[in-house]
Design a protein around this motif. Structure first.
Motif, PDB file in Angstrom:
ATOM      1  N   GLN A 115      40.203  38.011  -4.922  1.00 12.02           N
ATOM      2  CA  GLN A 115      40.919  37.799  -3.667  1.00 12.02           C
ATOM      3  C   GLN A 115      41.599  39.084  -3.210  1.00 12.02           C
ATOM      4  O   GLN A 115      41.650  39.382  -2.019  1.00 12.02           O
ATOM      5  CB  GLN A 115      41.932  36.676  -3.822  1.00 12.02           C
ATOM      6  CG  GLN A 115      41.267  35.327  -4.013  1.00 12.02           C
ATOM      7  CD  GLN A 115      42.246  34.215  -4.278  1.00 12.02           C
ATOM      8  OE1 GLN A 115      43.326  34.451  -4.799  1.00 12.02           O
ATOM      9  NE2 GLN A 115      41.870  33.007  -3.927  1.00 12.02           N
ATOM     10  N   ALA A 150      38.990  41.273  -1.645  1.00 13.71           N
ATOM     11  CA  ALA A 150      38.646  40.776  -0.307  1.00 13.71           C
ATOM     12  C   ALA A 150      39.708  41.195   0.705  1.00 13.71           C
ATOM     13  O   ALA A 150      39.389  41.585   1.831  1.00 13.71           O
ATOM     14  CB  ALA A 150      38.504  39.261  -0.323  1.00 13.71           C
ATOM     15  N   GLN A 206      38.992  43.623   3.874  1.00 15.84           N
ATOM     16  CA  GLN A 206      39.342  43.214   5.235  1.00 15.84           C
ATOM     17  C   GLN A 206      40.240  44.249   5.895  1.00 15.84           C
ATOM     18  O   GLN A 206      40.074  44.568   7.066  1.00 15.84           O
ATOM     19  CB  GLN A 206      40.023  41.839   5.222  1.00 15.84           C
ATOM     20  CG  GLN A 206      40.333  41.312   6.610  1.00 15.84           C
ATOM     21  CD  GLN A 206      39.088  41.021   7.411  1.00 15.84           C
ATOM     22  OE1 GLN A 206      38.151  40.416   6.913  1.00 15.84           O
ATOM     23  NE2 GLN A 206      39.058  41.448   8.655  1.00 15.84           N
ATOM     24  N   THR A 248      33.432  35.506   1.495  1.00 13.92           N
ATOM     25  CA  THR A 248      34.836  35.787   1.205  1.00 13.92           C
ATOM     26  C   THR A 248      35.501  36.291   2.475  1.00 13.92           C
ATOM     27  O   THR A 248      35.393  37.452   2.825  1.00 13.92           O
ATOM     28  CB  THR A 248      34.944  36.829   0.078  1.00 13.92           C
ATOM     29  OG1 THR A 248      34.205  36.361  -1.044  1.00 13.92           O
ATOM     30  CG2 THR A 248      36.388  37.037  -0.336  1.00 13.92           C
TER      31      THR A 248
END
Length: 178
Positions: free
Chosen positions: A7, A10, A14, A75
Motif C-alpha cells: 500500500q 502504491a 500515485q 492498486t
C-alpha cells in the motif's frame, strides 16, 4: 489508512503520477519502504504524502462517463468520497486490490441510461439504502458482511440504469484435451 509495504508503494507511485515526486525521489522512497523494519520507519517514508498532508482538503474523487466505459482496477487509491456521474456509459470500480484512505467510503451515484458496477472483496459491508431507482435495477450479490471489514455507503439516483455489487470472479482453467 495505509498500513503495509504494497500500500505504501502504491501511494508513492500515485504521488509520482500526480507529479508530487520526481523519479529519483520515488526510487529513494521505494528503497526505504522495502528496507523498513518497523512501522514508524515505514510511516515516515510516506508521512508527507497523505491526502491531508500534501495540502488536499478535498478528499473526493469525481468520475464522469458519457457514452463510454470507465474502469478503476488494480492498486488505486480510494478517497473517503467518490462521486460517479454516468450518462449512456458504464463505470466499474474494482476494490479488490485498492488502497483505502479510510474504512468507510461514501459513494454518490448519478446514472442515466448506463450502469455502475462495484467489485468488492468478501466480507465488505455494502449499504444501498439511500439509492433511488427509476426504471432501473439495483443488485447486491456481495454477501455476507463481516464485522470490522470496510463499509461502502452508496447513495444517489439511477434512471434507466443499473447498479451491481459483486465479488471478484474466479478464474477457471480451460483445457481443450480431457
Amino acid at each position: 489508512m495505509v498500513e503495509n509495504p504494497p500500500q505504501r508503494t502504491a501511494l508513492l507511485q500515485q504521488a509520482h503520477a500526480d507529479g508530487r515526486l520526481d523519479l529519483g525521489e520515488l526510487d529513494e522512497r521505494l528503497a526505504a519502504v522495502y528496507s523498513s523494519r518497523t512501522r514508524p520507519e515505514l510511516e515516515a517514508v510516506t508521512a508527507d504524502l497523505s491526502p491531508v498532508a500534501h495540502g488536499s482538503t478535498d478528499n473526493r474523487l469525481v468520475l464522469r462517463s458519457k457514452g463510454s466505459k470507465l474502469v478503476r482496477h488494480g492498486t488505486w487509491l480510494v478517497p473517503p468520497q467518490i462521486v460517479v456521474h454516468s450518462e449512456h456509459g458504464r463505470v466499474t470500480l474494482d476494490f479488490s486490490t485498492a488502497v483505502l484512505w479510510s474504512r468507510e467510503i461514501l459513494i454518490e451515484v448519478d446514472s442515466k441510461h448506463g450502469g455502475v458496477e462495484f467489485v468488492v472483496p468478501q466480507g465488505w459491508f455494502i449499504d444501498l439504502d439511500d439509492t433511488v431507482s427509476e426504471w432501473g435495477r439495483i443488485k447486491n450479490e456481495a454477501v455476507p458482511p463481516v464485522a470490522g471489514m470496510p463499509r461502502i455507503r452508496i447513495s444517489g439516483r439511477i434512471e434507466h440504469a443499473g447498479i451491481t455489487v459483486r465479488h471478484p470472479r474466479r478464474r477457471r482453467w480451460w483445457w481443450p484435451f480431457h
